[in-house]
Design a protein around this motif. Structure first.
Motif, short mmCIF file in Angstrom:
data_model
loop_
_atom_site.label_atom_id
_atom_site.label_comp_id
_atom_site.label_asym_id
_atom_site.label_seq_id
_atom_site.Cartn_x
_atom_site.Cartn_y
_atom_site.Cartn_z
N ALA A 1 0.83 -1.21 0.00
CA ALA A 1 0.00 0.00 0.00
C ALA A 1 0.87 1.26 0.00
N ILE A 2 1.91 1.29 0.82
CA ILE A 2 2.78 2.48 0.90
C ILE A 2 3.57 2.64 -0.40
N ALA A 3 4.10 1.54 -0.94
CA ALA A 3 4.87 1.60 -2.18
C ALA A 3 4.02 2.12 -3.33
N ALA A 4 2.74 1.72 -3.38
CA ALA A 4 1.86 2.16 -4.46
C ALA A 4 1.64 3.67 -4.41
N VAL A 5 1.39 4.23 -3.22
CA VAL A 5 1.20 5.67 -3.08
C VAL A 5 2.49 6.42 -3.40
N LYS A 6 3.61 5.86 -2.96
CA LYS A 6 4.91 6.48 -3.24
C LYS A 6 5.15 6.61 -4.74
N ARG A 7 4.88 5.55 -5.49
CA ARG A 7 5.07 5.60 -6.93
C ARG A 7 4.09 6.57 -7.59
N ARG A 8 2.84 6.52 -7.16
CA ARG A 8 1.81 7.34 -7.79
C ARG A 8 2.06 8.84 -7.57
#
Length: 374
Positions: A103-110
């Motif tokens: 979840a954190i990695a997805a927001v970081k990339r986005r």
């Protein structure tokens, strides 16, 4: 399964759950759930949300697993209740971690958290010119105990019973006998020797591990790294001695033909050693981040200060961490050991030939030991 073993299961299970619940507070703020983030994003909403969700998951799902395993043991279930429950607790922690990491990695990339930031890596050459020294004196108790167990076994061998008890039930009574032989009599001695060698090699290897230094606080994090190495080495040697003492007691039980021995008494030295290691690790924090050291004025600098370059942030190196940050694979990094992303301690660099060699040696010992002592 005896009440003693069930109590041991409950105590170890609670220790695992407590450590898992506390872990998000003990890891670096710039590594929430193994995701590298700049310091200004350390308290992003998604980080707080996933931290809360992870803790609820560990408390509820982990608690349910522990209650089920304890009930199984009290109901007279198979001796497998202990290992099955502990593995299930580790699986619960892993599932919660992977969910939060994703979840954190997805927001970081986005949202492009590292876009426009000055990234870099840092090194402290004093760690090479004046490296931390392995505390060899702390290894002497474990080494001497291992040698003493081997000598005691050799002296005891002629008078050992013709049938040796090689397995015991939950109450500590022998339930499988085998004919005396060098392999059966010295199986635990070999296990003790292999365990001591592996833990000594791991401990020694960590002193050659690459530190994870903060480019904005190089001197502070380098000093913390030095102190962390010394603390963990000493506590790991305490654990090694405790584990060796447990094995020595088990070996003597086999050699002496004893019919009963409390499992709690047998496991107590190793449990105490593990407790020491956990207390030291938790009080030190990830990479030694909780160890207090002097912070020289002006080392960190301040982002956006007039006439100063912006602070360099740690390079976004997530691409080298596979399967949710659990495995490190970097062929350009010669280090065999690197600091873990989540948790406290080190992991292998599977892109380094030295890391692969160490892994192969460990697997060979684990597989070959049962064949040698069969």
């Amino acid at each position: 399964m005896s009440t003693t073993v069930v109590l041991l299961l409950a105590a170890v299970g609670l220790l695992l759950l407590g450590g898992a619940w506390l872990m998000p507070s003990l890891t670096l703020t710039t590594l929430p759930f193994g995701v590298r983030v700049p310091s200004e994003r350390a308290e992003a909403p998604v980080v707080g949300e996933q931290r809360r969700a992870y803790r609820w998951w560990v408390a509820l799902a982990g608690g349910a697993v522990l209650v089920a395993g304890t009930t199984w043991g009290l109901a007279g279930g198979a001796a497998a209740a202990l290992p099955v429950t502990l593995v299930a607790l580790l699986a619960v922690q892993l599932a919660g971690y992977l969910r939060a990491h994703g979840a954190i990695a997805a927001v970081k990339r986005r949202e492009g958290w590292f876009d426009g930031l000055r990234q870099g890596v840092a090194a402290d050459t004093s760690l090479r010119t004046d490296p931390a020294h392995f505390p060899w004196l702390w290894s002497l108790p474990a080494v001497l105990l291992t040698l003493g167990t081997a000598v005691a076994g050799a002296l005891r061998y002629p008078s050992m019973p013709a049938q040796l008890a090689m397995h015991f039930n939950g109450s500590g009574r022998a339930d499988r006998l085998v004919a005396k032989s060098v392999g059966s009599a010295f199986a635990l001695v070999i296990a003790q020797l292999v365990l001591t060698l592996i833990l000594l090699l791991v401990c020694w290897g960590t002193f050659r591990a690459r530190p994870d230094l903060d480019p904005a606080r190089v001197k502070v994090t380098a000093d913390q790294h030095r102190r962390f190495l010394a603390r963990m080495a000493r506590s790991l040697m305490v654990l090694t001695f405790g584990a060796d003492l447990t094995i020595a007691l088990g070996a003597w039980r086999i050699w002496d033909g004893a019919r009963t021995l409390s499992p709690l008494l047998l496991m107590l030295p190793m449990v105490l050693g593990l407790a020491v290691l956990l207390v030291v690790a938790l009080s030190s924090g990830q990479h030694g981040s909780r160890i207090p050291v002097a912070d020289p004025a002006g080392v960190a600098g301040s982002a956006g200060s007039a006439g100063k370059a912006p602070v360099v942030v740690h390079r976004d190196d997530d691409r080298y961490w596979r399967l949710g940050g659990l495995f490190y694979v970097n062929r350009a990094d010669s280090a065999a050991f690197v600091p873990r992303r989540f948790g406290i301690g080190w992991t292998l660099n599977l892109g380094s030939p030295y890391g692969i060699l160490f892994l192969a040696l460990t697997v060979a010992l684990a597989v070959g030991l049962p064949l040698i002592t069969a």
